[in-house]
Design an enzyme around this catalytic site. Structure first.
Site, short mmCIF file in Angstrom:
data_model
loop_
_atom_site.label_atom_id
_atom_site.label_comp_id
_atom_site.label_asym_id
_atom_site.label_seq_id
_atom_site.Cartn_x
_atom_site.Cartn_y
_atom_site.Cartn_z
N GLU A 89 2.46 -1.77 -7.14
CA GLU A 89 3.48 -2.80 -7.34
C GLU A 89 3.48 -3.81 -6.19
OE1 GLU A 89 4.66 -3.17 -10.14
OE2 GLU A 89 4.12 -1.19 -10.94
N HIS A 104 0.94 -6.41 -6.97
CA HIS A 104 1.52 -7.45 -7.82
C HIS A 104 2.36 -8.41 -6.98
CE1 HIS A 104 0.39 -6.27 -11.83
NE2 HIS A 104 0.98 -5.09 -11.79
#
Length: 690
Positions: free
Chosen positions: A479, A482
């Site tokens: 994450e 990202h």
């Protein structure tokens, strides 16, 4: 200033620290009015662009569209953050109302004849406009977006498409809320010591905390949060309890009554098929894949089946080994889905002489966060500075300034790491605000990216550190990869900023970043025992690295079966019984009875809670082909932090967003497009891999 104006300003005027929203001033009851006002303002801006008496130009049409709707973007960013990360019945009721309204609003824009005429005029003479490469991409994105929204359809077909989109938006909201309701309503309370046989201390602490959160002090709760259910299935010696918990986990969205998602799935597939055919596509998969790297369903299925054959063969070998472990314990039952994780852990302990419980004390959440930041600094020259006195949208959320080598703030980052009943399951990255360089109506030029990560790690007892599994640690790195894609963005136009790339390219920055978690010098520095501070012993570290491809067949079968079912749904069109289709596809694949889909259809939120990954779940694997090849570029230099390669990575992958074609920018970075071989090797699915 009226109270209504003040409430609207609290949501739209972000005058907190470094341009953050004033989360403490945002009230749930103000969202409905804020949406109404912001939508009206956006309508007025769109009308002004469409009705402009001047001849269409890139500036008065495309740039104007890029900065239109700023207030609505802010209202939406705050609201959709709430619906996923900190919801409640009032927000859920409003979500069911707002989702179709927003669909109707954007359908109206997409079918604005005068506006599309201006865009179409620019598209037709694009070669005469002397546009930069990024500007041409932005123009193309707007033109294709309008065409895909029905701008070229006859009026009656446009009206039908708008109605379809509106209904789909409501169905997506309903689907996600139903899954969350099933997750929140189920718990297995344990009180007796024999019910806790095999449960390590870290999991006992998490289960005790979950019980307290549900008002059951002094007990231990198994919940359907992945950070509790998966370790429970791994460590519990009580096969009956594992079965009970597993069956509840896989039955989310399929329990009958108001939260059952099966009819919602059927209607969703019916509407998606109708939408695709209205727009001239054979099926919904063809529609969704038209602007991706894969291009066609055949290309996707070819990759998936190539991997499936190797995965199911490996899973068969793994199952035979698990059966031996069961037999060695004097038991004679088959390997069932609620057994796999349990006996795989015992097999791993036997083959590699370590267990997840032995590893977990070395994986403190705090240290893994530090590792994420350290890797980013070494690769990209940025550092994170925590801001202790900033109020976010929940007390658990932490706020960081992201600074470059000169000390300038280039982004804001919020980390929301712990599970709670008000948060949907899973992990994701999103943005309150995306990076761009355009002047805005308020006089500012450009905006800092404000990015957040949401995870669902088990919250520890008061005073104790949060300990992660290796999979949890990978999720954190994933994450944050990202997040870096959003925070390192360096483009001019908002519509191509950060993660605004094709679906099967968007997972490359995140999956690639996972590789640095297991770079030995990172684990040596940050895998420190939470009690002693001692680094992970080299012998244990070596075993962890040696075991990276352990259980590869199971993991790949779980994922690939889900991706193949997704593709089957969206190439077949409307179906009478989605669950019968799921069964048929799995039977045709000879799905092992010991493994289930990672996401069964009634709780497959990637695909049915909105259409973000519909006909697109494969994209994790498509991106994995790229990420394995991309990390190999570093390995070939002998230095995981090679300066030249890191610069090329930042310039060609993390900072360009969608301003350059995905295939083109990957080739600039790597010199070629990859084959699946590096990915198969990484997963341990080719000959000779453990």
């Amino acid at each position: 200033m009226t109270s209504t104006t003040a409430q609207y300003s609290a949501i739209t005027d972000w005058n907190g620290t470094n341009g953050l929203p004033r989360f403490d001033a945002v009230r749930d009851e103000d969202f409905a009015g804020a949406f109404e006002t912001a939508v009206a303002a956006h309508d007025a801006e769109i009308d002004a662009i469409a009705d402009n008496a001047e001849a269409p130009s890139f500036a008065n049409t495309i740039v104007a569209l890029e900065v239109a709707g700023d207030a609505l973007s802010r209202v939406s960013a705050l609201f959709w953050n709430k619906t996923g990360a900190h919801t409640n019945p009032d927000i859920q009721a409003l979500e069911r109302n707002i989702a179709p309204k927003m669909s109707r609003h954007y359908s109206k824009i997409g079918m604005n004849e005068a506006l599309f005429k201006r865009i179409d005029t620019l598209w037709e003479k694009r070669d005469e406009l002397a546009l930069t490469g990024e500007e041409l991409r932005v123009l193309e994105r707007h033109w294709k977006g309008f065409v895909r929204a029905g701008a070229k359809l006859a009026k009656d077909h446009q009206e039908r498409l708008a109605a379809i989109n509106e209904e789909l938006a409501g169905l997506g909201a309903k689907f996600g809320q139903n899954v969350l309701a099933d997750e929140k309503s189920w718990k297995l309370l344990l009180t007796e010591e024999d019910e806790l046989t095999g449960i390590p201390d870290f999991l006992r602490d998490s289960m005790a905390g979950a019980a307290r959160e549900h008002g059951d002090d002094g007990k231990f709760a198994v919940t359907l949060s992945r950070s509790i259910i998966e370790p429970f299935l791994t460590f519990s010696e009580r096969r009956d309890l594992r079965e009970q918990a597993f069956k509840a986990w896989v039955a989310r969205g399929e329990n009958g009554g108001e939260t059952d998602n099966r009819e919602t799935v059927k209607r969703t597939l019916e509407l998606r098929d109708e939408k695709a055919k209205l727009l001239g596509y054979t099926n919904f998969a063809a529609y969704k894949l038209d602007n991706t790297m894969a291009k066609t369903p055949d290309a996707v299925n070819t990759l998936l089946m190539q991997v499936w054959e190797k995965a199911v063969e490996r899973a068969g070998e793994e199952e035979a080994e698990l059966a031996t472990v069961i037999s060695d314990e004097g038991k004679n039952h088959d390997v069932m889905p609620w057994d796999w994780r349990h006996y795989a852990e015992k097999l791993r302990a036997k083959k590699f002489s370590f267990s997840e419980a032995e590893l977990k004390p070395y994986l403190q959440l705090e240290k893994i966060i530090e590792a994420c930041f350290d890797v980013a600094q070494r690769l990209f020259g940025i550092r994170a500075v925590e801001m202790k006195n900033v109020t976010a949208y929940h007390p658990d959320v932490r706020t960081f300034e992201i600074r470059n080598e000169k000390g300038d703030i280039v982004a804001m980052f919020l980390g929301d790491f712990f599970a709670r009943p008000s948060k949907r399951s899973g992990a994701w990255m999103s943005a309150f605000q995306s990076q761009h360089k355009l002047p805005l109506k308020n006089g500012t030029v450009g905006e800092l990216p404000i990015i957040y990560n949401v995870c669902n790690f088990a919250k520890p007892s008061q005073g104790k550190p949060a300990l992660l599994s290796l999979d949890d640690a990978r999720t954190l790195f994933h994450e944050f990869g990202h997040a870096l894609h959003g925070m390192l963005s360096n483009v001019t136009y908002p519509s191509v900023s950060g993660t605004s790339v094709s679906r099967d390219f968007v997972e490359l920055p995140s999956q690639l970043y996972e590789h640095w978690l297991t770079v030995p010098e990172i684990l040596e520095k940050y895998a420190l025992h939470y009690e002693t501070g001692a680094p992970m012993p080299k012998a244990l570290l070596d075993k962890v690295l040696a075991a990276q491809t352990f259980n590869a067949g199971f993991n790949t079968v779980e994922f690939t079966s889900s991706a193949l079912v997704d593709m089957a749904f969206h190439t077949r069109g409307a179906v009478d019984d989605p669950m019968a289709v799921q069964t048929e596809v799995l039977e045709s694949l000879n799905m092992p009875k010991s493994i289930v889909m990672r996401h069964a259809t009634p709780h497959f939120q990637h695909v049915f809670s909105g259409d973000g990954y519909s006909a697109g779940y494969y994209s994790y694997m498509w991106s994995e082909v790229l990420d394995a090849d991309a990390f190999a570029a570093f390995e070939e230099t002998g230095d995981a932090f090679n300066t030249d390669m890191a610069r090329k990575l930042k310039d060609n992958i993390y900072s360009v967003g969608g301003s350059v074609d995905a295939e083109e920018t990957y080739k600039t970075f790597r010199g070629k497009m990859p084959s699946p071989e590096a990915m198969l090797k990484k997963r341990g699915l080719v000959s000779g891999q453990a």
